[in-house]
Design a protein around this motif. Structure first.
Motif, PDB file in Angstrom:
ATOM      1  N   UNK A   1       0.779  -1.241   0.000  1.00  0.00           N
ATOM      2  CA  UNK A   1       0.000   0.000   0.000  1.00  0.00           C
ATOM      3  C   UNK A   1       0.808   1.288   0.000  1.00  0.00           C
ATOM      4  N   UNK A   2       1.912   1.349   0.735  1.00  0.00           N
ATOM      5  CA  UNK A   2       2.520   2.637   1.071  1.00  0.00           C
ATOM      6  C   UNK A   2       2.946   3.456  -0.148  1.00  0.00           C
ATOM      7  N   UNK A   3       3.639   2.834  -1.082  1.00  0.00           N
ATOM      8  CA  UNK A   3       4.117   3.598  -2.245  1.00  0.00           C
ATOM      9  C   UNK A   3       2.944   4.202  -3.011  1.00  0.00           C
ATOM     10  N   UNK A   4       1.871   3.431  -3.177  1.00  0.00           N
ATOM     11  CA  UNK A   4       0.709   3.928  -3.901  1.00  0.00           C
ATOM     12  C   UNK A   4      -0.036   5.021  -3.166  1.00  0.00           C
ATOM     13  N   UNK A   5      -0.123   4.913  -1.847  1.00  0.00           N
ATOM     14  CA  UNK A   5      -0.788   5.954  -1.066  1.00  0.00           C
ATOM     15  C   UNK A   5      -0.082   7.295  -1.223  1.00  0.00           C
ATOM     16  N   UNK A   6       1.245   7.292  -1.133  1.00  0.00           N
ATOM     17  CA  UNK A   6       1.970   8.555  -1.273  1.00  0.00           C
ATOM     18  C   UNK A   6       1.810   9.125  -2.681  1.00  0.00           C
ATOM     19  N   UNK A   7       1.825   8.268  -3.685  1.00  0.00           N
ATOM     20  CA  UNK A   7       1.621   8.741  -5.060  1.00  0.00           C
ATOM     21  C   UNK A   7       0.284   9.472  -5.193  1.00  0.00           C
ATOM     22  N   UNK A   8      -0.786   8.879  -4.677  1.00  0.00           N
ATOM     23  CA  UNK A   8      -2.099   9.501  -4.788  1.00  0.00           C
ATOM     24  C   UNK A   8      -2.144  10.819  -4.025  1.00  0.00           C
ATOM     25  N   UNK A   9      -1.600  10.845  -2.816  1.00  0.00           N
ATOM     26  CA  UNK A   9      -1.588  12.096  -2.037  1.00  0.00           C
ATOM     27  C   UNK A   9      -0.841  13.192  -2.770  1.00  0.00           C
ATOM     28  N   UNK A  10       0.333  12.857  -3.293  1.00  0.00           N
ATOM     29  CA  UNK A  10       1.142  13.870  -3.954  1.00  0.00           C
ATOM     30  C   UNK A  10       0.594  14.251  -5.330  1.00  0.00           C
ATOM     31  N   UNK A  11      -0.305  13.434  -5.863  1.00  0.00           N
ATOM     32  CA  UNK A  11      -0.970  13.759  -7.124  1.00  0.00           C
ATOM     33  C   UNK A  11      -2.250  14.560  -6.904  1.00  0.00           C
ATOM     34  N   UNK A  12      -2.530  14.917  -5.644  1.00  0.00           N
ATOM     35  CA  UNK A  12      -3.686  15.747  -5.342  1.00  0.00           C
ATOM     36  C   UNK A  12      -4.903  14.991  -4.882  1.00  0.00           C
ATOM     37  N   UNK A  13      -4.775  13.690  -4.658  1.00  0.00           N
ATOM     38  CA  UNK A  13      -5.899  12.896  -4.193  1.00  0.00           C
ATOM     39  C   UNK A  13      -5.997  12.870  -2.683  1.00  0.00           C
ATOM     40  N   UNK A  14      -7.060  12.241  -2.199  1.00  0.00           N
ATOM     41  CA  UNK A  14      -7.248  12.047  -0.762  1.00  0.00           C
ATOM     42  C   UNK A  14      -7.225  10.558  -0.470  1.00  0.00           C
ATOM     43  N   UNK A  15      -6.709  10.203   0.695  1.00  0.00           N
ATOM     44  CA  UNK A  15      -6.640   8.801   1.089  1.00  0.00           C
ATOM     45  C   UNK A  15      -7.084   8.661   2.539  1.00  0.00           C
ATOM     46  N   UNK A  16      -7.332   7.429   2.930  1.00  0.00           N
ATOM     47  CA  UNK A  16      -7.571   7.168   4.341  1.00  0.00           C
ATOM     48  C   UNK A  16      -6.264   7.344   5.116  1.00  0.00           C
ATOM     49  N   UNK A  17      -6.398   7.465   6.424  1.00  0.00           N
ATOM     50  CA  UNK A  17      -5.222   7.608   7.288  1.00  0.00           C
ATOM     51  C   UNK A  17      -4.679   6.217   7.601  1.00  0.00           C
ATOM     52  N   UNK A  18      -4.086   5.600   6.599  1.00  0.00           N
ATOM     53  CA  UNK A  18      -3.607   4.230   6.723  1.00  0.00           C
ATOM     54  C   UNK A  18      -2.600   4.097   7.859  1.00  0.00           C
ATOM     55  N   UNK A  19      -1.667   5.028   7.933  1.00  0.00           N
ATOM     56  CA  UNK A  19      -0.651   4.966   8.977  1.00  0.00           C
ATOM     57  C   UNK A  19      -1.271   5.105  10.363  1.00  0.00           C
ATOM     58  N   UNK A  20      -2.234   6.007  10.507  1.00  0.00           N
ATOM     59  CA  UNK A  20      -2.892   6.205  11.790  1.00  0.00           C
ATOM     60  C   UNK A  20      -3.708   5.009  12.234  1.00  0.00           C
ATOM     61  N   UNK A  21      -4.168   4.203  11.262  1.00  0.00           N
ATOM     62  CA  UNK A  21      -4.911   2.991  11.586  1.00  0.00           C
ATOM     63  C   UNK A  21      -3.987   1.875  12.051  1.00  0.00           C
ATOM     64  N   UNK A  22      -2.688   2.103  11.967  1.00  0.00           N
ATOM     65  CA  UNK A  22      -1.722   1.070  12.356  1.00  0.00           C
ATOM     66  C   UNK A  22      -1.183   0.294  11.186  1.00  0.00           C
ATOM     67  N   UNK A  23      -1.313   0.872   9.977  1.00  0.00           N
ATOM     68  CA  UNK A  23      -0.977   0.146   8.763  1.00  0.00           C
ATOM     69  C   UNK A  23       0.489  -0.189   8.582  1.00  0.00           C
ATOM     70  N   UNK A  24       1.362   0.402   9.354  1.00  0.00           N
ATOM     71  CA  UNK A  24       2.775   0.033   9.235  1.00  0.00           C
ATOM     72  C   UNK A  24       3.055  -1.306   9.910  1.00  0.00           C
ATOM     73  N   UNK A  25       2.122  -1.761  10.726  1.00  0.00           N
ATOM     74  CA  UNK A  25       2.355  -2.971  11.490  1.00  0.00           C
ATOM     75  C   UNK A  25       1.440  -4.122  11.088  1.00  0.00           C
ATOM     76  N   UNK A  26       0.267  -3.820  10.551  1.00  0.00           N
ATOM     77  CA  UNK A  26      -0.693  -4.880  10.228  1.00  0.00           C
ATOM     78  C   UNK A  26      -1.514  -4.478   9.009  1.00  0.00           C
ATOM     79  N   UNK A  27      -2.296  -5.402   8.500  1.00  0.00           N
ATOM     80  CA  UNK A  27      -3.145  -5.119   7.343  1.00  0.00           C
ATOM     81  C   UNK A  27      -4.290  -4.198   7.750  1.00  0.00           C
ATOM     82  N   UNK A  28      -4.520  -3.163   6.936  1.00  0.00           N
ATOM     83  CA  UNK A  28      -5.576  -2.195   7.206  1.00  0.00           C
ATOM     84  C   UNK A  28      -6.291  -1.836   5.904  1.00  0.00           C
ATOM     85  N   UNK A  29      -7.475  -1.222   5.988  1.00  0.00           N
ATOM     86  CA  UNK A  29      -8.168  -0.787   4.769  1.00  0.00           C
ATOM     87  C   UNK A  29      -7.390   0.293   4.035  1.00  0.00           C
ATOM     88  N   UNK A  30      -7.540   0.310   2.717  1.00  0.00           N
ATOM     89  CA  UNK A  30      -6.934   1.340   1.875  1.00  0.00           C
ATOM     90  C   UNK A  30      -8.027   1.962   1.006  1.00  0.00           C
TER      91      UNK A  30
END
Length: 278
Positions: A213-242
């Motif tokens: 997920x991570x590389x794609x999330x940053x691409x979308x954010x930097x391209x002007x899109x909005x994403x869920x707060x994957x990191x805040x959900x704990x996504x660096x440690x376990x599977x989370x919604x994207x």
């Protein structure tokens, strides 16, 4: 001091090398040893050797950084920098000879997602993003679509190994009932890259690991899109919604699907206004 520009330049070279290695295995996939990690969950020699190459090249240049890879797990890490690697996202496609797969590298520094790279070796398309500096494909700026109506949208969706069929089928029905089209390619990262460049209008998957997920999330954010707060959900440690969308579609997606996720915002060190549409 973590030199992000140097790391981005080096990672761009490394991911191309890793992608070329994977492409070589793809072109000779009849000789691949393929195993199952679970139901419809494939892994091959190409995955492990591509990850090993990428990790070795990164550690050669930055020996004190950490590595988190899909196949080899976590290693090293004397600095605050952690490289997150998916050597082949879309392995099931890869081993079947379907061209929908990619290689991805992300860099997290002190729990902040700083760099994201996705390489589509089949099309020779390198997507790159650095936090606060925009998103690019082969060096040219990209931006999310300006679609504002849900009944004109097309959303990429993923379906992970081990997920229940019912919720996924319900999501498809909800999207189609709202006259929103969908695409499922078997590579979430590739679909996130397509959303970042405006080929689709967003992406959703119920559960994704950090390397997926991570590389794609940053691409979308930097391209002007909005994403869920994957990191805040704990996504660096376990599977989370994207969830990643062109901005105007977020409320409509929630209404159509009932999926309500916290948005990533500038409180996490990111400004959606700064990214804009390029």
């Amino acid at each position: 001091m973590i030199d992000l520009e140097h790391r981005l330049t080096h990672a761009a070279q490394v991911i191309r090398e890793g992608g070329r290695l994977a492409r070589g295995f793809y072109d000779n996939r009849g000789e691949l040893v393929v195993k199952l990690k679970g139901v419809q969950d494939f892994v091959s020699q190409a995955d492990s050797e591509t990850e090993d190459l990428i990790a070795s090249r990164l550690l050669s240049a930055f020996p004190h950084d950490g590595i988190l890879g899909e196949e080899r797990g976590r290693r090293g890490g004397e600095t605050d920098a952690l490289w997150v690697i998916d050597p082949i996202d879309g392995t099931a496609n890869f081993v079947r000879g379907l061209p929908y797969w990619c290689t991805a590298i992300a860099l997290v520094v002190k729990d902040t997602l700083e760099l994201g790279l996705i390489y589509d070796a089949m099309a020779d398309r390198l997507y790159t993003a650095r936090r606060g500096h925009g998103a690019f494909c082969n060096g040219k700026p990209i931006g999310v679509s300006d679609t504002r109506q849900f009944d004109r949208a097309c959303i990429g969706i993923g379906y992970g190994h081990g997920e229940a069929a019912g919720p996924h089928a319900a999501l498809v029905e909800q999207l189609l009932s709202a006259h929103c089209q969908y695409r499922r390619l078997g590579s979430g990262l590739l679909l996130l890259a397509l959303a970042a460049e405006g080929a689709t209008d967003g992406f959703y998957e119920h559960r994704m690991k950090a390397w997926d997920a991570l590389a794609g999330l940053l691409l979308v954010r930097e391209a002007g899109g909005v994403t869920c707060d994957y990191e805040g959900l704990g996504g660096l440690l376990r599977a989370e919604p994207v969830l990643a969308l062109t901005p105007a579609l977020w409320p409509a997606f929630t209404r159509a699907t009932g999926i309500a996720l916290p948005q990533f915002s500038d409180t996490n060190g990111y400004s959606a206004a700064r990214a804009g549409r390029v």
